[in-house]
Design an enzyme around this catalytic site. Structure first.
Site, PDB file in Angstrom:
ATOM      1  N   CYS A 209      -4.318  53.279  11.855  1.00 36.44           N
ATOM      2  CA  CYS A 209      -3.929  51.874  11.696  1.00 36.44           C
ATOM      3  C   CYS A 209      -4.968  50.999  10.985  1.00 36.44           C
ATOM      4  O   CYS A 209      -4.582  50.151  10.166  1.00 36.44           O
ATOM      5  CB  CYS A 209      -3.527  51.269  13.038  1.00 36.44           C
ATOM      6  SG  CYS A 209      -4.428  51.858  14.461  1.00 36.44           S
TER       7      CYS A 209
ATOM      8  N   ARG B 281      -9.816  63.438  17.741  1.00 36.51           N
ATOM      9  CA  ARG B 281     -10.169  62.802  19.010  1.00 36.51           C
ATOM     10  C   ARG B 281     -10.951  63.795  19.857  1.00 36.51           C
ATOM     11  O   ARG B 281     -10.558  64.955  19.968  1.00 36.51           O
ATOM     12  CB  ARG B 281      -8.920  62.314  19.738  1.00 36.51           C
ATOM     13  CG  ARG B 281      -8.181  61.262  18.920  1.00 36.51           C
ATOM     14  CD  ARG B 281      -6.952  60.730  19.590  1.00 36.51           C
ATOM     15  NE  ARG B 281      -6.235  59.826  18.706  1.00 36.51           N
ATOM     16  CZ  ARG B 281      -5.057  59.286  18.989  1.00 36.51           C
ATOM     17  NH1 ARG B 281      -4.478  59.551  20.148  1.00 36.51           N
ATOM     18  NH2 ARG B 281      -4.472  58.483  18.118  1.00 36.51           N
TER      19      ARG B 281
ATOM     20  N   GLN C 269      -0.668  62.862  12.755  1.00 38.75           N
ATOM     21  CA  GLN C 269       0.341  61.924  13.247  1.00 38.75           C
ATOM     22  C   GLN C 269       1.326  61.572  12.137  1.00 38.75           C
ATOM     23  O   GLN C 269       0.945  61.423  10.981  1.00 38.75           O
ATOM     24  CB  GLN C 269      -0.317  60.639  13.740  1.00 38.75           C
ATOM     25  CG  GLN C 269      -1.112  60.797  15.020  1.00 38.75           C
ATOM     26  CD  GLN C 269      -1.623  59.453  15.508  1.00 38.75           C
ATOM     27  OE1 GLN C 269      -2.215  58.686  14.746  1.00 38.75           O
ATOM     28  NE2 GLN C 269      -1.412  59.160  16.776  1.00 38.75           N
TER      29      GLN C 269
ATOM     30  N   ASP D  98       2.589  58.702  11.286  1.00 36.36           N
ATOM     31  CA  ASP D  98       2.187  57.365  11.696  1.00 36.36           C
ATOM     32  C   ASP D  98       2.797  56.308  10.784  1.00 36.36           C
ATOM     33  O   ASP D  98       2.669  56.399   9.552  1.00 36.36           O
ATOM     34  CB  ASP D  98       0.658  57.276  11.623  1.00 36.36           C
ATOM     35  CG  ASP D  98       0.082  56.438  12.737  1.00 36.36           C
ATOM     36  OD1 ASP D  98       0.857  55.907  13.542  1.00 36.36           O
ATOM     37  OD2 ASP D  98      -1.155  56.322  12.800  1.00 36.36           O
TER      38      ASP D  98
ATOM     39  N   HIS E   5       3.233  51.958  10.275  1.00 40.36           N
ATOM     40  CA  HIS E   5       2.895  50.607  10.684  1.00 40.36           C
ATOM     41  C   HIS E   5       3.767  49.647   9.885  1.00 40.36           C
ATOM     42  O   HIS E   5       3.827  49.718   8.656  1.00 40.36           O
ATOM     43  CB  HIS E   5       1.408  50.332  10.473  1.00 40.36           C
ATOM     44  CG  HIS E   5       0.549  51.181  11.346  1.00 40.36           C
ATOM     45  ND1 HIS E   5       0.034  52.393  10.921  1.00 40.36           N
ATOM     46  CD2 HIS E   5       0.159  51.035  12.644  1.00 40.36           C
ATOM     47  CE1 HIS E   5      -0.643  52.948  11.915  1.00 40.36           C
ATOM     48  NE2 HIS E   5      -0.580  52.150  12.959  1.00 40.36           N
TER      49      HIS E   5
ATOM     50  N   LYS F  15       4.829  48.272  24.867  1.00 39.58           N
ATOM     51  CA  LYS F  15       5.403  49.352  24.069  1.00 39.58           C
ATOM     52  C   LYS F  15       6.607  49.955  24.763  1.00 39.58           C
ATOM     53  O   LYS F  15       6.772  49.857  25.980  1.00 39.58           O
ATOM     54  CB  LYS F  15       4.362  50.451  23.807  1.00 39.58           C
ATOM     55  CG  LYS F  15       3.985  51.275  25.036  1.00 39.58           C
ATOM     56  CD  LYS F  15       3.026  52.415  24.685  1.00 39.58           C
ATOM     57  CE  LYS F  15       2.621  53.195  25.940  1.00 39.58           C
ATOM     58  NZ  LYS F  15       1.693  54.310  25.629  1.00 39.58           N
TER      59      LYS F  15
ATOM     60  N   HIS G 271       3.378  49.319  15.630  1.00 41.29           N
ATOM     61  CA  HIS G 271       2.908  50.703  15.509  1.00 41.29           C
ATOM     62  C   HIS G 271       4.062  51.616  15.900  1.00 41.29           C
ATOM     63  O   HIS G 271       4.740  51.369  16.899  1.00 41.29           O
ATOM     64  CB  HIS G 271       1.746  50.984  16.463  1.00 41.29           C
ATOM     65  CG  HIS G 271       0.533  50.150  16.237  1.00 41.29           C
ATOM     66  ND1 HIS G 271      -0.665  50.684  15.809  1.00 41.29           N
ATOM     67  CD2 HIS G 271       0.311  48.814  16.386  1.00 41.29           C
ATOM     68  CE1 HIS G 271      -1.566  49.720  15.721  1.00 41.29           C
ATOM     69  NE2 HIS G 271      -1.003  48.584  16.067  1.00 41.29           N
TER      70      HIS G 271
END
Length: 658
Positions: A353, A382, A400, A402, A404, A485, A531
């Protein structure tokens, strides 16, 4: 004797009753063998608890969540007693209930063997049949230390008093300011058989433990810290009936067959080389085909929905994560920095992000560009402790899917609705269709932004979730610090629940990065940031699908969609021509031209879970046809070659499971 007034609460029914002083919770439920404890004014109590004036008492059934925890914690005590009867030198750690079972930690000279576990289980059965009573007593700290002088780990817990947690978050036996010991007493004589520091509650007697089994043992650090001694942990499971125990063991056996790590090895899909390190997978050619097919379909669907693809590097200067707040909020989950460029810290990225925000902010933005949907297959890293790394589902490096989304506040509700609908439909395309939603709301101790903004965002998410017509489960305090979320929870083929996609609102990053767009009136406005990770990670979703399908992937995802099986060597050229034509049409078709006999080839490809086998003998070759053998063993004979290829194409394009 004086009387006391109590209230018996069963679901929505309340029954006020006057009882004599000294009445216990057990006296309120005579003959109800399924009641194993009571909740008194909201606190769990043993059935031996003496009731006081005005208290509200709820029965706790053994099959309820609280009842199962009490059953399993009591069984953990029986196991610990059995261990110390067989191994008197064993020192006690902790023994909490956990999901579907329990464990207890022991300090012993040598690790337990499978034969040791059998002996412990047999001893537990003896203790269970004795019908020992669990008896609670409050003790002073000095008395507790004197009674447990030979148990160093219990002495440490007494020193904590306020309690602690194990590595999986389970509370240990000490809590609050009151110290209690539970005695296991002989049913006939009342003599002490065993005791443990514990806050309870427990079953009345060991006879009320209907069914249990010890599962395995493993090493575990005391209180979850690598700085502490390594103990031996025995895991077990306990259930309200033998039938439920059997059903659970059958479920575990099925889950073991579906374990993605096992299937990944058997089907030659991926591996975790020791030379690379834990939690870091390499995908083999067949696994790479499945992964590419997953990504290609997702990419196409995202493009159809108006997402724009971006790419970002794997590492960046630490200042970016300082700006985003990750170094303040998430440093423990990040790898240590690398010193580059004259002492400048660089980090492997744990999130995509911050970089997407830089892309948004690379030039001025107009309201006409919004909503702007940025999408990336972005690999992140991670730092997970080696003890929690688990195949593809808990990795240290993963990709991911991912996205946005940047939109105006007025567009927020519609964009959330579109996003959640898109997410659910795409998951259905991959074969998951049993969902419920979870709404995670503000953690009152850890959040940014005003209460008013949180309330509006939470209400919007709730309305969006309710429109889907799916069960909505609250998750109080489960939101990230930057906004509420929705999580999509999906059940697989054997009923396990996996958290899949998440849709999150973020009030923090647009503020931190000072993101803005030019509104219709010329003013500068702050965008709303959404997100959205659909798979969560490619690797984890790969594992979920592999277990959901037990390795028998639908043809559109299968690494080999059909394999040619010649009856004899003379039929190989014909099948190779068929396979070449199928590949020109975009199908993944191989020919097994090995020296194995036909029946062995069929068995081999059944084990590889190939969707179709295309079998050809003299009759087919002479007639210009093939025979289809399906996964279930059924067969279609005499299908013209062009028709066979068209049929395969149709099945693949419609994403049919066979």
């Amino acid at each position: 004797m004086s009387d006391v007034r109590v209230i018996i609460q069963r679901d929505s029914e309340r029954d006020e009753r006057v009882v004599t002083t000294g009445t216990t919770a057990a006296d309120l439920f005579p003959g109800e063998r399924t009641v194993v404890a009571a909740r008194v004014d909201g606190e769990l109590r043993d059935l031996a608890y003496v009731l006081g004036e005005g208290e509200t008492v709820e029965p706790v059934e053994i099959s309820s969540e609280d009842g199962l925890n009490i059953l399993r914690h009591s069984t953990a005590h029986v196991m610990a007693q059995a261990v110390q009867e067989i191994f008197p030198e064993a020192k006690l750690g902790i023994g909490p209930p956990v999901k579907d079972g329990f464990y207890y930690d022991f300090d012993v000279e040598k690790p337990f063997t499978p034969e040791d576990l059998k002996a412990v289980e047999k001893k537990m059965q003896e203790i269970q049949k004795r019908g020992q009573r669990f008896s609670r007593r409050v003790v002073s700290e000095d008395d507790a230390r004197a009674e447990l002088a030979d148990e160093p780990y219990k002495l440490e817990l007494i020193g904590l008093k306020g309690g602690s947690t194990s590595e999986d978050g389970s509370a240990v036996e000490v809590g609050g300011n009151e110290l209690t010991i539970y005695d296991n007493l002989d049913a006939k004589t009342g003599e002490l058989c065993w005791k443990d520091l514990c806050r309870g509650p427990h079953l009345p007697t060991t006879r009320l433990i209907p069914a249990f089994k010890l599962m395995r043992n493993a090493a575990a650090y005391w209180r979850g810290s690598e700085k502490n001694p390594m103990l031996q942990r025995i895991y077990g499971t306990a259930w309200p009936s033998k039938d439920e125990l059997k059903a659970h063991l059958d479920f575990l056996a099925e889950a073991e067959k579906r374990d993605h790590r096992k299937l990944g090895n058997e089907l030659d899909l991926f591996s975790f080389p020791e030379e690379v390190g834990p939690g870091l997978a390499v995908f083999h050619p067949k696994g790479g085909i499945i992964r590419r097919a997953m990504e290609d379909y997702s990419r196409r669907r995202h493009e159809e929905e108006g997402y724009e693809f971006v790419y970002s590097p794997h590492t960046t200067k630490g200042a970016l994560f300082q700006k985003s707040g990750h170094l303040d909020w998430y440093a423990d989950g990040m790898y240590p920095p690398m010193q580059l460029d004259e002492g400048v810290d660089y980090y492997l990225k744990p999130m995509n992000c911050p970089m997407h925000n830089l892309i948004f902010d690379a030039r001025g933005r107009s309201y006409r560009e919004l909503p702007l949907r940025l999408f990336e297959f972005g690999t992140v890293y991670r730092y997970e402790k080696s003890g929690v790394v688990h195949g593809l589902t808990r990795s240290r490096g993963f990709t991911q899917d991912d996205a946005h989304i940047y939109c105006t506040k007025e567009q927020m509700a519609e964009e959330l609705d579109k996003t959640l609908t898109f997410v659910l439909n795409l998951l259905r395309d991959y074969g998951l269709d049993d969902f419920y939603l979870e709404l995670s709301t503000k953690d009152e101790k850890k959040f940014v932004g005003s209460d008013e903004v949180w309330e509006e965002a939470t209400a919007t998410l709730r309305q969006v979730a309710e429109k889907q017509g799916l069960p909505l489960v609250p998750d109080p305090g489960g939101a990230a610090f930057y906004g509420p979320k929705i999580s999509v929870q999906a059940r697989d083929a054997i009923g396990r629940t996996w958290q899949m996609s998440t849709v999150q609102l973020d009030f923090n990053l647009p503020e931190r990065f000072d993101l803005s767009y030019t509104a219709a009136d010329g003013s500068r406005q702050r965008p709303v940031m959404i997100h959205r990770a659909l798979f969560g990670s490619i690797e984890r979703f790969f594992a979920v699908l592999l277990e959901h399908y037990a390795g028998a992937m639908p043809p559109w995802l299968a690494p080999v969609q059909a394999v040619g099986i010649p009856v004899g060597d003379a039929h190989v050229p014909y099948l190779k021509e068929f396979a070449a034509e199928a590949r020109r049409k975009g199908l993944r078709v191989d020919v097994d031209a090995s020296s194995d006999r036909m029946q062995k080839k069929i068995r081999n490809h059944q084990k590889q879970k190939t969707p179709f086998m295309v079998i050809v003998g003299d009759d087919d070759m002479n007639a210009g046809t093939v025979s289809f053998r399906h996964r279930d063993g059924s067969q279609e004979n005499g299908i013209p070659k062009d028709e066979a290829i068209a049929k395969l194409l149709d099945i693949v394009e419609r994403r049919v499971q066979v």
